[in-house]
Design a protein around this motif. Structure first.
Motif, PDB file in Angstrom:
ATOM      1  N   UNK A   1       0.682  -1.076   0.066  1.00  0.00           N
ATOM      2  CA  UNK A   1      -0.060  -0.062   0.045  1.00  0.00           C
ATOM      3  C   UNK A   1       0.842   1.357  -0.090  1.00  0.00           C
ATOM      4  N   UNK A   2       2.002   1.175   0.474  1.00  0.00           N
ATOM      5  CA  UNK A   2       2.998   2.403   0.670  1.00  0.00           C
ATOM      6  C   UNK A   2       3.238   2.741  -0.760  1.00  0.00           C
ATOM      7  N   UNK A   3       3.062   3.723  -1.260  1.00  0.00           N
ATOM      8  CA  UNK A   3       3.194   4.334  -2.765  1.00  0.00           C
ATOM      9  C   UNK A   3       4.799   4.287  -3.032  1.00  0.00           C
TER      10      UNK A   3
ATOM     11  N   UNK B   1       6.745   5.686  -4.835  1.00  0.00           N
ATOM     12  CA  UNK B   1       7.834   6.789  -4.915  1.00  0.00           C
ATOM     13  C   UNK B   1       8.033   7.235  -3.342  1.00  0.00           C
ATOM     14  N   UNK B   2       7.226   7.068  -2.479  1.00  0.00           N
ATOM     15  CA  UNK B   2       7.377   7.212  -1.265  1.00  0.00           C
ATOM     16  C   UNK B   2       8.564   6.024  -0.568  1.00  0.00           C
ATOM     17  N   UNK B   3       8.293   4.949  -1.166  1.00  0.00           N
ATOM     18  CA  UNK B   3       9.392   3.925  -0.430  1.00  0.00           C
ATOM     19  C   UNK B   3      10.488   4.140  -1.118  1.00  0.00           C
TER      20      UNK B   3
ATOM     21  N   UNK C   1      11.955   7.007  -1.894  1.00  0.00           N
ATOM     22  CA  UNK C   1      12.191   8.183  -1.285  1.00  0.00           C
ATOM     23  C   UNK C   1      12.752   7.891   0.333  1.00  0.00           C
ATOM     24  N   UNK C   2      11.998   6.909   0.886  1.00  0.00           N
ATOM     25  CA  UNK C   2      12.423   6.299   2.306  1.00  0.00           C
ATOM     26  C   UNK C   2      13.731   5.569   2.445  1.00  0.00           C
TER      27      UNK C   2
ATOM     28  N   UNK D   1      17.904   7.673   2.399  1.00  0.00           N
ATOM     29  CA  UNK D   1      18.947   8.102   3.436  1.00  0.00           C
ATOM     30  C   UNK D   1      19.582   6.794   3.727  1.00  0.00           C
TER      31      UNK D   1
ATOM     32  N   UNK E   1      11.817  13.055   3.353  1.00  0.00           N
ATOM     33  CA  UNK E   1      10.804  12.067   4.342  1.00  0.00           C
ATOM     34  C   UNK E   1       9.593  12.791   4.757  1.00  0.00           C
TER      35      UNK E   1
ATOM     36  N   UNK F   1       7.702  11.530   1.655  1.00  0.00           N
ATOM     37  CA  UNK F   1       7.455  10.092   1.622  1.00  0.00           C
ATOM     38  C   UNK F   1       6.264   9.648   2.996  1.00  0.00           C
ATOM     39  N   UNK F   2       6.769  10.106   3.863  1.00  0.00           N
ATOM     40  CA  UNK F   2       6.080   9.599   5.011  1.00  0.00           C
ATOM     41  C   UNK F   2       4.728   9.979   5.209  1.00  0.00           C
TER      42      UNK F   2
ATOM     43  N   UNK G   1       2.670  10.899   2.270  1.00  0.00           N
ATOM     44  CA  UNK G   1       1.805  10.212   1.440  1.00  0.00           C
ATOM     45  C   UNK G   1       1.693   8.806   1.823  1.00  0.00           C
ATOM     46  N   UNK G   2       2.884   8.101   2.426  1.00  0.00           N
ATOM     47  CA  UNK G   2       2.618   6.605   2.873  1.00  0.00           C
ATOM     48  C   UNK G   2       1.439   6.595   3.960  1.00  0.00           C
TER      49      UNK G   2
END
Lengths: 220, 261, 336
Positions: free
Chosen positions: A66-68, A70-72, A74-75, A78, B209, B212-213, B215-216
């Motif tokens: 479910x996590x989009x 692009x978000x993953x 980006x996460x 780092x 972050x 990302x966080x 939208x997640x």
């Protein structure tokens, strides 16, 4: 179309040429699905046997799914910066929910009578899995691989935004340099690749279903 | 000796935890700081993200539902639309976004909303068709046989049976749309995607972050809320004990989403 | 060929009040067809499945040629025993050829090595190899599938064959044809066959030996004639229809009504014939007698009077066992 038809963009020595980007895209997809399968198969056989593990496993995989994308990506930056791992890890994670669910469903759909018959004929547990369960579960598993492959090809187009080149590069650069011919080329190629993969795996699915209509006992 | 080893291990673990916590806390503090800074217009980005999510969901619902009702009782039209939308699902989301950019010859809100709507239609349309066609004719007949009026059959038999299937489609569509919102941001759609894009380009990790966080969390929230809604509209007798798998013949099962948990 | 001995075999399940199989002992001799007859839940299938150790007994043992099955590796044991079930259980993803070849193939034999054997087996069960070899199970009718099931069970030439209601799902005509086929095949292969059925006619038609099961217990064990002549209980009497005079005639051999030969014998009948054809012939002849002959030697004769006498003695036995007389009255006119 002009960008695709221009011979200059098919120069194999140029890492940014169409064939090289296509190969990169295919290999990212292939590696992700392969790693995905290597993880999902043992997991699926495990949760098919230990039923109480099924729901937690699929729920976890589902939440991750479910996590989009692009978000993953980006996460992960780092931790993995702009390496290929930033692309591969999410792609592999996204394969899991569909693969596990389909492998388990495939295994469960195998008629227990057929497994029993195999046992009665003296198959050991390895032979039972390899000769009875796996072939009978295969059409459902391939259906899962098909969905996963097409999804992966799609998500992989985002790779250039986190530093890995593939067909998405044409869209990325086209967008940044306002080159609509590049954007169109990337869009067409990536759709062509996805549809080709879809049809290819559909063919495999049809070939494997030969002789069996459903995974049930043929009616007497 | 054993005692020493034990203590050394414990100290090592403790120091590790301390370091991780420190990094975590500084990162969270930096993210909060980013959110609090008015120049970053966090609330505007949040509103943009919600707009980018909700507008396409509503549009997709309206279009998918009415198309579905329209074609469900026409076998040929249903077959064609089911297969067309099925085929459309092979098209990568980014490709759909770029098609809209090329079509409208502009970037920003309009092509993003249209693309997101297009992405949201298939699951709703397919599930509406499947739901309407799936109502067992004998159930309707039984209702009529018991002396229900046409209206009673609709409200007491048909809608309760169809609603859960459509709800499942809405859930799949919504999660899909929200997942694509930040990608729309990559091509000027605005919202949290902006943060991710800028964060990557400037290597500004807190900004990255936050996007990302954010939208997640939004995606997970939508998933859980819609899952609850789906359960609420599903009559107890129809509740599956476990999610259905993808049938070999269909790209996705008509009922239940991929993120079905 | 093999002898199977059941010695005090009991199977108990943790949550069941009564044992599924309760202290059952009997012996199946080499080359015999032993029918396990009983209603569903009588424990007959459980008993069968303990032979190839799909289930292990709680106590007691099963010996094949004197060797307890529990001393054998279950995998090796199962490979040496043929198994046929009602649902046929052909593997839908394998061709007929590959289905028949399953056991040789898990024993490591290649397709080339087993090709002739597959053809031979398909011939044996009445399927033309050239036509059926490459087909898939779902392209076959139920009867054809069960023929393949039988061929598959025979593939590794097992000494023992276990059959769990193999013809139960077939229509009456196909069932009868396959029963004949099985007897035909058995004449050639002489396997020791354990055959589960709830169909009394089938048990009488196929069985050299019948084991009647009820509620996990062995109620009676013997030849079809023994069951008819001396049912051990009302249950068996009703089950086998011991009071049915026609059934008596159908299964009793002519030797049951033997009397010393006289000049009255005008025709001859073989000693392994049943009473029914003898009776019909006697009625056609309107009296007289038939000489009973075995290997050219006259053993005696049967006449309407001797048949009548034998039926009366059967009934005396039956009535003595049950204390019931009322049904002989309406049977009597048939033989007069």
């Amino acid at each position: 179309m002009s960008y695709i038809l221009d011979g200059y963009n098919w120069d194999l020595t140029d890492p940014g040429s169409i064939p090289n980007l296509l190969i990169a895209h295919i290999s990212i997809t292939f590696v992700s699905v392969l790693i995905g399968l290597a993880i999902a198969f043992p997991l699926a056989f495990l949760v098919a046997r230990f039923k109480h593990l099924y729901l937690p496993t699929v729920t976890t995989a589902g939440i991750l799914y479910t996590i989009p994308s692009l978000a993953l990506f980006a996460l992960l930056i780092p931790f993995t910066a702009f390496s290929q791992a930033t692309v591969l890890i999410p792609l592999v994670i996204y394969t899991q929910v569909v693969l596990i669910r389909n492998i388990v469903a495939g295994i469960r759909a195998v008629d227990p009578q057929l497994v029993e018959v195999g046992r009665a004929m003296g198959m050991n547990s390895w032979q039972l899995q390899w000769r009875v369960v796996l072939p009978l579960a295969m059409p459902v598993i391939i259906a899962g691989i098909r969905v996963v492959t097409v999804t992966t090809i799609g998500i992989a187009t985002l790779a250039p935004w986190v530093g890995t080149e593939d067909l998405g590069t044409l869209m990325y650069q086209g967008f940044n340099f306002a080159r609509s011919d590049m954007e169109a080329a990337g869009t067409i190629l990536v759709i062509a690749l996805a549809v080709a993969a879809d049809l290819l795996l559909l063919g495999v699915q049809a070939a494997l279903s030969r002789g069996q209509r459903v995974n049930a006992l043929s009616e007497a | 000796m054993h005692f020493l080893k034990h203590r050394a291990a414990r100290e090592l673990a403790a120091s590790l935890i301390r370091v991780v916590k420190e990094i975590e806390w500084t990162m969270i503090a930096k993210m909060l700081q980013f959110i609090g800074d008015p120049t970053n217009t966090f609330w505007q980005h949040t509103i943009d993200t919600l707009k980018l999510s909700i507008v396409p969901i509503i549009l997709a619902l309206l279009i998918g539902l009415s198309l579905g009702v329209l074609v469900a009782r026409r076998p040929v039209a249903a077959f064609i639309s089911a297969n067309l939308t099925g085929l459309m699902r092979a098209v990568p989301t980014l490709a759909v976004l770029f098609i809209m950019i090329l079509y409208f010859n502009q970037i920003g809100f309009l092509p993003s909303v249209v693309a997101l709507t297009v992405l949201g239609i298939p699951p709703i349309l397919l599930n509406t068709i499947a739901g309407l066609r799936g109502v067992d004719p004998s159930a309707i007949e039984a209702g009529q046989g018991m002396g229900m009026t046409q209206q009673q059959v609709l409200f007491r038999v048909q809608i309760p049976l169809v609603l859960p299937v459509i709800a499942a489609g809405v859930r799949t569509a919504s999660v899909q749309i929200i997942a694509t919102v930040p990608i729309a941001g990559l091509i000027g759609g605005g919202g949290y995607g902006d943060y991710i894009l800028a964060g990557i380009n400037l290597l500004n990790i807190p900004q990255l972050l936050v996007g990302a966080v954010g939208i997640a969390l939004l995606a997970l929230l939508a998933e859980f809320a819609l899952a609850a809604l789906q359960r609420a509209v599903t009559p107890a007798g129809l509740r599956a004990t476990e999610p259905a798998a993808i049938a070999p013949s269909a790209r996705r099962s008509p009922v239940g989403s991929l993120a079905d948990v | 060929m093999a002898t199977i001995e059941f010695v005090d075999v009991t199977k108990e399940y943790p949550n069941a009040k009564t044992p599924a199989v309760d202290n059952v002992s009997f012996t199946v001799h080499e080359g015999a067809i032993c029918m396990l007859l009983g209603t569903s839940g009588s424990g007959k299938t459980t008993l069968l499945r303990m032979v190839n150790r799909l289930i292990d007994p709680t106590s007691g043992e099963i010996r094949i040629d004197g060797v307890p099955t529990t001393q054998q590796d279950p995998i090796a044991l199962r490979r040496s025993i043929g198994y046929v079930i009602q649902q046929v259980g052909l593997f839908p993803h394998l061709s007929i050829e590959d289905n028949v070849r399953v056991v040789p193939s898990i024993l490591g034999k290649s397709a080339a090595e087993t090709r002739d054997r597959v053809d031979e087996l398909l011939h044996l069960v009445g399927l033309e190899p050239a036509e059926y070899r490459k087909r898939y199970p779902r392209q076959l009718s139920g009867g054809q599938q069960q023929r393949v099931g039988l061929a598959r069970a025979l593939a590794a030439d097992p000494a023992v064959l276990l059959m769990d209601e193999p013809f139960g799902a077939l229509d009456a005509i196909t069932r009868a044809r396959l029963q004949d086929e099985l007897l035909n095949v058995q004449r050639g292969v002489r396997k020791t066959i354990l055959f589960v059925t709830h169909d009394v006619e089938e048990a009488f038609k196929l069985g050299d030996q019948i084991v009647v099961m009820s509620e996990g217990k062995l109620v009676q064990e013997g030849s079809p004639i023994e069951l008819l002549a001396q049912p051990a209980s009302d249950f068996v009497r009703q089950l086998v229809g011991a009071d049915n005079i026609l059934r008596q005639f159908e299964y009793q051999p002519v030797t049951a009504a033997l009397e010393p030969a006289t000049d009255a014998a005008q025709e001859r009948i073989a000693a392994d014939e049943r009473l029914l054809p003898a009776l019909l012939r006697l009625i056609q002849m309107r009296n007289g007698a038939l000489a009973v002959v075995r290997d050219g030697e006259t053993l005696g004769q049967v006449s309407l009077a001797s048949v009548f006498a034998s039926v009366q003695s059967i009934h005396r036995n039956a009535s003595a066992a049950s204390g019931e007389h009322n049904r002989s009255a309406d049977s009597a006119p048939v033989i007069r």
